[in-house]
Design a protein around this motif. Structure first.
Motif, PDB file in Angstrom:
ATOM      1  N   ARG A 126      95.691 -39.709  24.081  1.00 29.11           N
ATOM      2  CA  ARG A 126      94.989 -40.912  24.488  1.00 29.11           C
ATOM      3  C   ARG A 126      95.185 -42.008  23.456  1.00 29.11           C
ATOM      4  N   LEU A 152      85.015 -48.390  27.959  1.00 24.17           N
ATOM      5  CA  LEU A 152      84.220 -47.229  27.573  1.00 24.17           C
ATOM      6  C   LEU A 152      82.857 -47.589  27.008  1.00 24.17           C
ATOM      7  N   ARG A 170      86.415 -38.105  19.847  1.00 23.62           N
ATOM      8  CA  ARG A 170      85.174 -38.524  20.488  1.00 23.62           C
ATOM      9  C   ARG A 170      84.347 -39.452  19.605  1.00 23.62           C
ATOM     10  N   ASP A 188      79.844 -42.777  19.864  1.00 22.23           N
ATOM     11  CA  ASP A 188      80.111 -41.537  20.591  1.00 22.23           C
ATOM     12  C   ASP A 188      80.688 -41.935  21.941  1.00 22.23           C
ATOM     13  N   LEU A 189      82.001 -41.764  22.110  1.00 21.20           N
ATOM     14  CA  LEU A 189      82.657 -42.251  23.311  1.00 21.20           C
ATOM     15  C   LEU A 189      82.342 -41.404  24.541  1.00 21.20           C
ATOM     16  N   GLU A 190      81.830 -40.198  24.329  1.00 20.24           N
ATOM     17  CA  GLU A 190      81.481 -39.350  25.465  1.00 20.24           C
ATOM     18  C   GLU A 190      80.115 -39.711  26.032  1.00 20.24           C
ATOM     19  N   HIS A 191      79.136 -39.914  25.142  1.00 19.70           N
ATOM     20  CA  HIS A 191      77.787 -40.231  25.591  1.00 19.70           C
ATOM     21  C   HIS A 191      77.460 -41.724  25.480  1.00 19.70           C
TER      22      HIS A 191
END
Length: 395
Positions: A126, A152, A170, A188-191
């Motif tokens: 990525r 994002l 992440r 935090d790119l996930e949450h």
């Protein structure tokens, strides 16, 4: 500033084409190369017996400043500005020509927005970009997503830098300017959560320059020890120990930029070798330093070094890409000798670091070894604890 200046490591070809970006594992590199008056992307393969370059010219020359970034599979991401659109594509060699896979585009959200690629993410599958506007910054996924560029996270304030804190890509650290001060935050790119990382003192400007995922070693810039004069320091991710600002990292009248940390030193951040680029009146060179030591080792940079680019092997070999007329794709390997007590000897030739004495080493670097390394701390992607100004270690 009388002691030193500190720069954030470059992440691509923002300087008009002479920059070089490397994948997180050092297997590939990408840059803009010059053929006469024309710029074109070039991919370097660095993990084989000999380094070699593959030109990836398009149908027309690229504009100076076009950004390129290598991916983990050998393709090269290119970021072009076309009118008011940021266009992304993946380049790859195909027969005698260059294949191009369009990834989509991002419209300029507002005039004056700065849109740049972030440093290569771990894994190499990525790629991310940062759009910095007047009041907020947006992190974009520009390669590796399912449906083209994906917005994002939005972070209040103007962000810069970009350091990855985990192997999954992440946890992203950004230096955020908000309310007149710069502090490092973690996204935090996930949450899609933002939390503080560096807040050394309330009135200080604190930036994260580099991080090592194996040991948790952090290279920091802060003016907490001396307001208005940023200094290089180090800490450990997740540690409650104070941030340290070694005196030996203050190179008089020079700009000092850390650009690579030796991996593989699990639980031993004080043993990691750190490579620094030093630029002064008499030119540039390379320094190597370890947190357990109070001395730096000065080394001449190879001719044609793509300054600021380099990677450490786990065995402690520093690999620096360079270009000369005779060698269009070369990698110099430097092994830093260490003294009996674990302190590297000064191996730079006389004059490599001019100081008027012929010895080649600034007086600030001639210090005794620091007694005892810091207690190792397991790295984990959580904010570094606050280090009050009264607990800063500046020796």
């Amino acid at each position: 500033m009388t002691a030193c200046a500190i720069e954030t490591p470059s992440t691509g070809a923002e300087d008009g084409g002479t920059g070089c970006a490397l994948t997180a594992d050092g297997a590939y590199a990408a840059r803009l190369a010059l053929d006469g008056d024309s710029w074109f992307p070039e991919r370097w393969t660095l993990d084989g017996p000999e380094p070699y370059a593959v030109p990836l010219p398009g149908n027309q020359p690229e504009e100076p400043g076009t950004q390129v970034q290598p991916m983990g599979d050998g393709r090269v991401l290119i970021h072009r500005l076309v009118e008011r659109r940021h266009v992304f594509a993946l380049l790859y060699p195909t027969g005698p020509g260059t294949g191009e896979l369009p990834l989509g585009a991002v419209e300029c959200p507002e005039p004056g927005t700065r849109f740049t690629l972030l440093p290569p993410a771990p894994g190499g599958t990525r790629a991310y970009a940062l759009a910095v506007g007047a009041r907020s910054s947006v992190v974009w996924l520009v390669a590796g997503g399912a449906f083209g560029p994906e917005r994002l996270a939005e972070v209040p304030g103007r962000c810069s830098g970009g350091v990855w804190l985990d192997g999954a890509g992440r946890m992203l650290a950004l230096d955020r300017e908000l309310g007149g001060r710069t502090k490092t935050v973690v996204v935090d790119l996930e949450h899609v959560e933002v939390s503080p990382l560096l807040q050394i003192a309330e009135g200080s400007d604190d930036r994260l320059l580099l991080a090592d995922l194996d040991s948790g070693l952090l290279l920091i810039s802060s003016d907490a020890p001396s307001p208005g004069r940023p200094r290089l320091g180090w800490g450990v991710l997740g540690s409650t120990l104070p941030v340290r600002f070694p005196e030996c990292l203050r190179v008089p009248d020079c700009t000092v930029t850390p650009f690579a940390i030796q991996p593989g030193q699990v639980l031993m951040p004080e043993n990691c070798a750190v490579a620094l680029r030093v630029e002064g009146e008499f030119g540039g060179w390379v320094c190597v330093w370890r947190p357990a030591e109070r001395q730096v080792c000065h080394l001449p940079a190879p001719e044609g070094w793509l300054a600021g680019a380099g990677v450490w092997t786990r065995d402690g070999v520093l690999r620096l890409p360079y270009v000369t007329r005779e060698t269009p794709c070369g990698v110099a390997e430097l092994t830093v000798p260490r003294g009996e007590a674990g302190v590297p000897r000064d191996t730079g030739p006389a004059g490599a670091v001019p100081d008027g004495t012929g010895g080649g080493v600034p007086e600030a670097s001639r210090e005794a070894p620091e007694p005892g390394p810091a207690e190792p701390v397991t790295a984990r992607p959580v904010p570094l604890q606050q280090a009050p100004l009264g607990r800063l270690v500046t020796k």
